[in-house]
Motif scaffolding. Structure first.
Motif, PDB file in Angstrom:
ATOM      1  N   VAL C  76       0.836  -1.202   0.000  1.00  0.00           N
ATOM      2  CA  VAL C  76       0.000   0.000   0.000  1.00  0.00           C
ATOM      3  C   VAL C  76       0.876   1.259   0.000  1.00  0.00           C
ATOM      4  CG1 VAL C  76      -1.428   1.352   1.563  1.00  0.00           C
ATOM      5  CG2 VAL C  76      -2.084  -0.975   0.991  1.00  0.00           C
ATOM      6  N   GLU C  77       1.985   1.188   0.713  1.00  0.00           N
ATOM      7  CA  GLU C  77       2.852   2.365   0.819  1.00  0.00           C
ATOM      8  C   GLU C  77       3.647   2.630  -0.454  1.00  0.00           C
ATOM      9  OE1 GLU C  77       2.453   4.318   3.170  1.00  0.00           O
ATOM     10  OE2 GLU C  77       1.374   3.049   4.582  1.00  0.00           O
ATOM     11  N   THR C  78       3.680   1.665  -1.363  1.00  0.00           N
ATOM     12  CA  THR C  78       4.406   1.914  -2.609  1.00  0.00           C
ATOM     13  C   THR C  78       3.490   2.519  -3.670  1.00  0.00           C
ATOM     14  OG1 THR C  78       3.968  -0.298  -3.440  1.00  0.00           O
ATOM     15  CG2 THR C  78       5.990  -0.006  -2.194  1.00  0.00           C
ATOM     16  N   GLN C  79       2.157   2.489  -3.449  1.00  0.00           N
ATOM     17  CA  GLN C  79       1.238   3.121  -4.400  1.00  0.00           C
ATOM     18  C   GLN C  79       1.560   4.609  -4.476  1.00  0.00           C
ATOM     19  OE1 GLN C  79      -2.580   2.453  -2.672  1.00  0.00           O
ATOM     20  NE2 GLN C  79      -2.660   0.304  -3.247  1.00  0.00           N
ATOM     21  N   SER C  80       1.789   5.078  -5.695  1.00  0.00           N
ATOM     22  CA  SER C  80       2.078   6.505  -5.891  1.00  0.00           C
ATOM     23  C   SER C  80       3.126   7.007  -4.903  1.00  0.00           C
ATOM     24  CB  SER C  80       0.819   7.353  -5.733  1.00  0.00           C
ATOM     25  OG  SER C  80      -0.206   6.852  -6.520  1.00  0.00           O
ATOM     26  N   ASN C  81       4.027   6.101  -4.499  1.00  0.00           N
ATOM     27  CA  ASN C  81       5.130   6.510  -3.632  1.00  0.00           C
ATOM     28  C   ASN C  81       4.661   7.092  -2.296  1.00  0.00           C
ATOM     29  OD1 ASN C  81       7.832   6.443  -3.429  1.00  0.00           O
ATOM     30  ND2 ASN C  81       8.204   7.773  -5.190  1.00  0.00           N
ATOM     31  N   ALA C  82       3.564   6.528  -1.768  1.00  0.00           N
ATOM     32  CA  ALA C  82       2.973   7.079  -0.550  1.00  0.00           C
ATOM     33  C   ALA C  82       3.963   7.076   0.610  1.00  0.00           C
ATOM     34  CB  ALA C  82       1.728   6.289  -0.174  1.00  0.00           C
ATOM     35  N   ARG C  83       4.890   6.124   0.590  1.00  0.00           N
ATOM     36  CA  ARG C  83       5.867   6.070   1.678  1.00  0.00           C
ATOM     37  C   ARG C  83       6.635   7.382   1.802  1.00  0.00           C
ATOM     38  NH1 ARG C  83      10.686   1.597   2.383  1.00  0.00           N
ATOM     39  NH2 ARG C  83      11.644   2.565   4.181  1.00  0.00           N
ATOM     40  N   ASP C  84       6.997   7.969   0.643  1.00  0.00           N
ATOM     41  CA  ASP C  84       7.692   9.252   0.685  1.00  0.00           C
ATOM     42  C   ASP C  84       6.792  10.324   1.288  1.00  0.00           C
ATOM     43  OD1 ASP C  84      10.037   8.336  -0.289  1.00  0.00           O
ATOM     44  OD2 ASP C  84       9.728   9.027  -2.345  1.00  0.00           O
ATOM     45  N   GLY C  85       5.503  10.248   0.961  1.00  0.00           N
ATOM     46  CA  GLY C  85       4.571  11.214   1.520  1.00  0.00           C
ATOM     47  C   GLY C  85       4.511  11.108   3.030  1.00  0.00           C
ATOM     48  N   LEU C  86       4.473   9.865   3.524  1.00  0.00           N
ATOM     49  CA  LEU C  86       4.441   9.649   4.973  1.00  0.00           C
ATOM     50  C   LEU C  86       5.708  10.189   5.627  1.00  0.00           C
ATOM     51  CD1 LEU C  86       3.117   6.130   6.011  1.00  0.00           C
ATOM     52  CD2 LEU C  86       2.239   8.369   6.585  1.00  0.00           C
ATOM     53  N   ARG C  87       6.835   9.949   4.979  1.00  0.00           N
ATOM     54  CA  ARG C  87       8.094  10.431   5.541  1.00  0.00           C
ATOM     55  C   ARG C  87       8.118  11.951   5.540  1.00  0.00           C
ATOM     56  NH1 ARG C  87      12.366   7.720   2.012  1.00  0.00           N
ATOM     57  NH2 ARG C  87      13.827   8.762   3.386  1.00  0.00           N
ATOM     58  N   LEU C  88       7.636  12.542   4.426  1.00  0.00           N
ATOM     59  CA  LEU C  88       7.634  14.007   4.343  1.00  0.00           C
ATOM     60  C   LEU C  88       6.747  14.628   5.410  1.00  0.00           C
ATOM     61  CD1 LEU C  88       7.525  14.612   0.507  1.00  0.00           C
ATOM     62  CD2 LEU C  88       9.282  15.389   2.087  1.00  0.00           C
ATOM     63  N   ALA C  89       5.675  13.909   5.759  1.00  0.00           N
ATOM     64  CA  ALA C  89       4.765  14.452   6.757  1.00  0.00           C
ATOM     65  C   ALA C  89       5.460  14.607   8.102  1.00  0.00           C
ATOM     66  CB  ALA C  89       3.544  13.556   6.897  1.00  0.00           C
ATOM     67  N   GLY C  90       6.572  13.930   8.274  1.00  0.00           N
ATOM     68  CA  GLY C  90       7.327  14.063   9.506  1.00  0.00           C
ATOM     69  C   GLY C  90       6.792  13.224  10.646  1.00  0.00           C
ATOM     70  N   LEU C  91       6.049  12.166  10.308  1.00  0.00           N
ATOM     71  CA  LEU C  91       5.533  11.283  11.359  1.00  0.00           C
ATOM     72  C   LEU C  91       6.690  10.584  12.073  1.00  0.00           C
ATOM     73  CD1 LEU C  91       2.502   9.490   9.695  1.00  0.00           C
ATOM     74  CD2 LEU C  91       2.449  11.114  11.573  1.00  0.00           C
ATOM     75  N   ASP C  92       6.512  10.400  13.367  1.00  0.00           N
ATOM     76  CA  ASP C  92       7.489   9.664  14.161  1.00  0.00           C
ATOM     77  C   ASP C  92       7.520   8.207  13.693  1.00  0.00           C
ATOM     78  OD1 ASP C  92       8.993   8.486  16.113  1.00  0.00           O
ATOM     79  OD2 ASP C  92       8.144   9.707  17.717  1.00  0.00           O
ATOM     80  N   GLY C  93       8.721   7.653  13.515  1.00  0.00           N
ATOM     81  CA  GLY C  93       8.831   6.261  13.075  1.00  0.00           C
ATOM     82  C   GLY C  93       8.117   5.312  14.019  1.00  0.00           C
ATOM     83  N   ALA C  94       8.226   5.579  15.320  1.00  0.00           N
ATOM     84  CA  ALA C  94       7.569   4.704  16.295  1.00  0.00           C
ATOM     85  C   ALA C  94       6.059   4.707  16.084  1.00  0.00           C
ATOM     86  CB  ALA C  94       7.909   5.157  17.712  1.00  0.00           C
ATOM     87  N   ALA C  95       5.508   5.870  15.721  1.00  0.00           N
ATOM     88  CA  ALA C  95       4.068   5.956  15.499  1.00  0.00           C
ATOM     89  C   ALA C  95       3.676   5.169  14.254  1.00  0.00           C
ATOM     90  CB  ALA C  95       3.649   7.417  15.351  1.00  0.00           C
ATOM     91  N   VAL C  96       4.487   5.272  13.212  1.00  0.00           N
ATOM     92  CA  VAL C  96       4.193   4.508  12.003  1.00  0.00           C
ATOM     93  C   VAL C  96       4.228   3.017  12.323  1.00  0.00           C
ATOM     94  CG1 VAL C  96       4.924   4.001   9.641  1.00  0.00           C
ATOM     95  CG2 VAL C  96       5.128   6.319  10.524  1.00  0.00           C
ATOM     96  N   PHE C  97       5.223   2.613  13.114  1.00  0.00           N
ATOM     97  CA  PHE C  97       5.325   1.196  13.490  1.00  0.00           C
ATOM     98  C   PHE C  97       4.086   0.750  14.261  1.00  0.00           C
ATOM     99  CE2 PHE C  97       6.267  -1.844  16.841  1.00  0.00           C
ATOM    100  CZ  PHE C  97       6.642  -2.933  16.085  1.00  0.00           C
TER     101      PHE C  97
END
Lengths: 258, 229, 224
Positions: C76-97
């Motif tokens: 799901v995170e590779t669709q339209s490179n959403a992973r980069d979007g999540l990273r750009l949003a500045g979310l804490d890695g622990a929260a994503v986990f």
């Protein structure tokens, strides 16, 4: 300027051991292995209960010891890499080299163990806690090695590798504990008849000690060689990168002139 | 103090030095155009400034943070419009924008204003998977604007946009300085981009070369002639 | 924004995507049921073998389905490179986990419920000690989701991730497979006293790997 301080091969030692030390260790390991072969095959008497099959333990025991030692070294090196103050590509290389040796010796442990189990237990394989743990260990670190082979930015890849090594290492005691529990709670030891255990003394004990020492020295020697290979591979990659940058900036000059 | 400061930056794309000794300063309020051929390193430059790819060596600072020690802090204050939307196929336009806004620490009140501004209001409840290529380009821009960025990084923003879409894009970029935004854009649509840019640098083989206003005008002229024919 | 709110945001996003795309419901769940059916073909259903080994078969089916759920979560995170979007949003890695593993755990619990019913019906299993079973399943699910998410991000973005993920995840989950199976066996046999140590082991595993994920996920998530 290079802030990561990890690309330059000159920043880190090109080898783990000084050449003199390495040659000495290699030579002693060779002598010890020769002594092990002589003692193990002819010098030591056959075991009262296990007979000639006992001689396989001279390979099995030191391999198992090395496997655990190697994975322990991988875990320590991974921690040292993750800790900012000690971060250095040295630890990434040591972790990888040691895990490779660990997998090889784990495989050897399993194969020799099966060869020994067949005449002694009557089966190639038994669902014994140590055996099962060793097998899981083999696959845990096989996965780790596959992951290591995937390239990346050195520091990023190093972190990824170190974390993967620690995830695997943390699992080892849990695997061992749960398997042991499983086997002892539900099925009393069937193959581990204590009367079949070898009583090790005299020449046999000496041979076993020589085996452990020989294998440990061999491990040190191979670790240094594998580390050296990693340094050379990285140096090659570094030279290719420098070449690519030179070519690219050369292009720029050519491109600007009309 | 410039908003972006790069000195001798080397940045790798895989094992290839996409940026090979790049020097670049961007001042607040500028609309900087990065021109240059394909493969020159424009996309890598924007991704590095956004903190998505680590720089290999050199010095790089964005919004006051050193990218070598901290790539994360500047992110909440900048936005990147890349070749893709960064959106989820199965979420609607509104859901995607709301997620981006909330994930960026905002409440999402700006969403309606942004969708109106970009002409996406009618598509609010359409899932990303069903959007056309041009609509996705608008969504990518909307996805950046809901984050109210100080630094807006645009990678080929004209690509795939129709006339109306380009008009919207131009309105957004032209209004950027007044809204307190600095813009760095990479584009091949030089004529359109130069109309917006306050300054241009040419990226070539991983390095930036200054282009004066006169050079830019001179460079524009042959294109106009071609169009005139 | 607090860690938990960010985690809930990510989990909510993943679950909303699954609710709408129905991949978990229409593909992963049927896959699990097919595995349960295949075991019946492999082991003669007439001789009571299935009822005896039902806990093990159930957990194997869950683990295989979990691999798919983890793969899906990162696809799901590779669709339209959403992973980069999540990273750009500045979310804490622990929260994503926590968000992603929470969403995977939620999906798995639903899957376990359906597969459990399937096993009871198809394998002719009598249910005893429901409390132990539920606690064991919760703990095992937390462990599986945490480990899967950790290795999911390790393998995400790498070539060969489809083949690498099972090799990385399954050996690590050996204790979970053992513990959950034993706990279910003891629980079903009406001996919950024997099951509690296994449940404790499962909780230790789940908490340990969730802790590792919270600490380590950030740097794995950031690096390409």
């Amino acid at each position: 300027m290079n802030r990561l301080n990890i690309e330059e091969p000159t920043d880190t030692p090109g080898q783990l051991l000084a050449p003199g030390v390495r040659h000495a260790i290699g030579a002693v390991a060779l002598v010890a292995l020769a002594a092990l072969a002589l003692l193990g095959l002819w010098g030591a008497p056959p075991d009262d209960r296990q007979g000639e099959a006992m001689r396989l333990l001279y390979l099995h025991v030191p391999s198992a010891w090395l496997a655990y030692l190697a994975f322990f070294v991988t875990a320590v090196a991974s921690v040292l890499f993750l800790w900012r103050r000690t971060r250095s590509m040295v630890w990434d290389r040591v972790a990888g080299a040691s895990a490779e040796l660990g997998v090889i010796f784990t495989g050897l442990t399993l194969v020799v163990g099966a060869l020994w189990g067949r005449p002694i237990w009557g089966v190639w394989w038994a669902w014994d806690a140590r055996l099962v743990t060793t097998a899981v260990l083999f696959f845990l670190y096989l996965g780790y090695l596959s992951l290591r082979r995937i390239p990346g930015e050195p520091e990023a890849a190093g972190k990824r590798n170190a974390i993967a090594a620690l995830i695997a290492f943390v699992d080892v005691p849990i695997v061992h504990f749960s398997v042991e529990w499983w086997r002892t709670l539900h099925q009393k030891a069937t193959v581990f008849n204590p009367e079949l255990s070898a009583k090790i003394e005299g020449v046999q004990a000496l041979t076993l000690w020589i085996a452990v020492i020989a294998f440990t020295l061999l491990y040190l020697y191979l670790l240094d060689r594998r580390y050296r290979l990693a340094v050379l591979e990285e140096g090659q990659a570094e030279r290719e990168l420098e070449q690519a940058i030179r070519e690219r900036t050369g292009d720029a000059v050519a491109g600007v002139t009309p | 103090m410039p908003l972006v400061r790069c000195r001798s930056v080397v940045c790798l794309f895989g094992r290839f030095p996409a940026l090979a000794g790049l020097d670049l300063d961007v001042e607040a309020g500028e609309v900087l155009l990065c021109s240059g051929p394909n493969g020159a390193g424009k996309t890598t430059l924007l991704r590095m400034l956004a903190g998505l790819v680590p720089a290999h060596s050199g010095e790089a600072e964005v919004l006051g943070s050193d990218l070598f020690s901290d790539r994360r802090s500047p992110r909440r204050r900048l936005a990147l419009v890349g070749h893709e939307t960064f959106c989820y196929d199965d979420l609607t336009v509104r859901e995607n924008l709301r997620f981006t806004a909330r994930a960026s620490g905002r409440d999402g009140d700006e969403i309606d204003a942004v969708t109106d501004r970009l002409g996406l209001a009618a598509l609010s409840d359409v899932t990303h998977a069903r959007l056309s290529a041009g609509q996705r380009r608008r969504l990518a821009l909307a996805n950046a604007l809901v984050r109210e960025p100080e630094l807006l990084l645009l990678d080929e923003p004209h690509a795939g946009l129709d006339e109306a879409g380009r008009a919207v894009l131009h309105e957004v970029v032209a209004a950027a300085p007044a809204e307190g935004r600095t813009v760095v854009m990479a584009s091949h649509e030089l004529e359109l981009a130069r109309a917006l840019a306050t300054r241009e640098v040419r990226i070539e083989a991983g390095r930036a070369h200054a282009i004066t206003a006169a050079e830019a005008r001179a460079a524009n002229r042959p294109d106009q002639e071609v169009q005139g024919r | 924004m607090s860690l938990w709110r960010e985690a809930l945001l990510v989990a909510g996003k993943d679950l909303r995507i699954e609710a709408r795309s129905r991949v978990a419901l229409a593909q992963i769940l049927p896959f699990g049921i097919v595995v349960v059916l295949l075991f019946a073909f492999a082991l003669d259903p007439d001789r009571g073998v299935l009822a005896r080994v039902a806990p093990g078969l159930f957990w194997i089916a869950v683990l295989l389905a979990a691999l798919l759920a983890v793969g899906r979560s990162f696809a799901v995170e590779t669709q339209s490179n959403a992973r980069d979007g999540l990273r750009l949003a500045g979310l804490d890695g622990a929260a994503v986990f926590l968000g992603k593993s929470g969403a995977i755990a939620t999906e798995l619990l639903g899957l376990e419920l359906v597969l459990g019913l399937g096993v009871v019906v198809l394998y002719d299993v009598e249910v005893h000690g429901l409390g132990v079973l539920v606690l064991a399943a919760l703990a095992a699910t937390v462990g599986v989701a945490a480990t899967g998410t950790l290795y999911g991000v390790l393998a995400a973005g790498l070539r060969l991730r489809e083949t690498l993920l099972p090799l990385l995840v399954l050996p690590v989950l050996a204790p979970v497979m053992l513990g959950a199976t034993r706990a279910f066996e003891d629980g079903l046999a009406g001996a919950p006293g024997d099951a509690w140590p296994w449940v404790a082991l499962l909780w230790i595993f789940g908490v340990l790997y969730t802790g590792i994920g919270v600490l380590a996920f950030g740097s794995l998530w950031e690096n390409d």
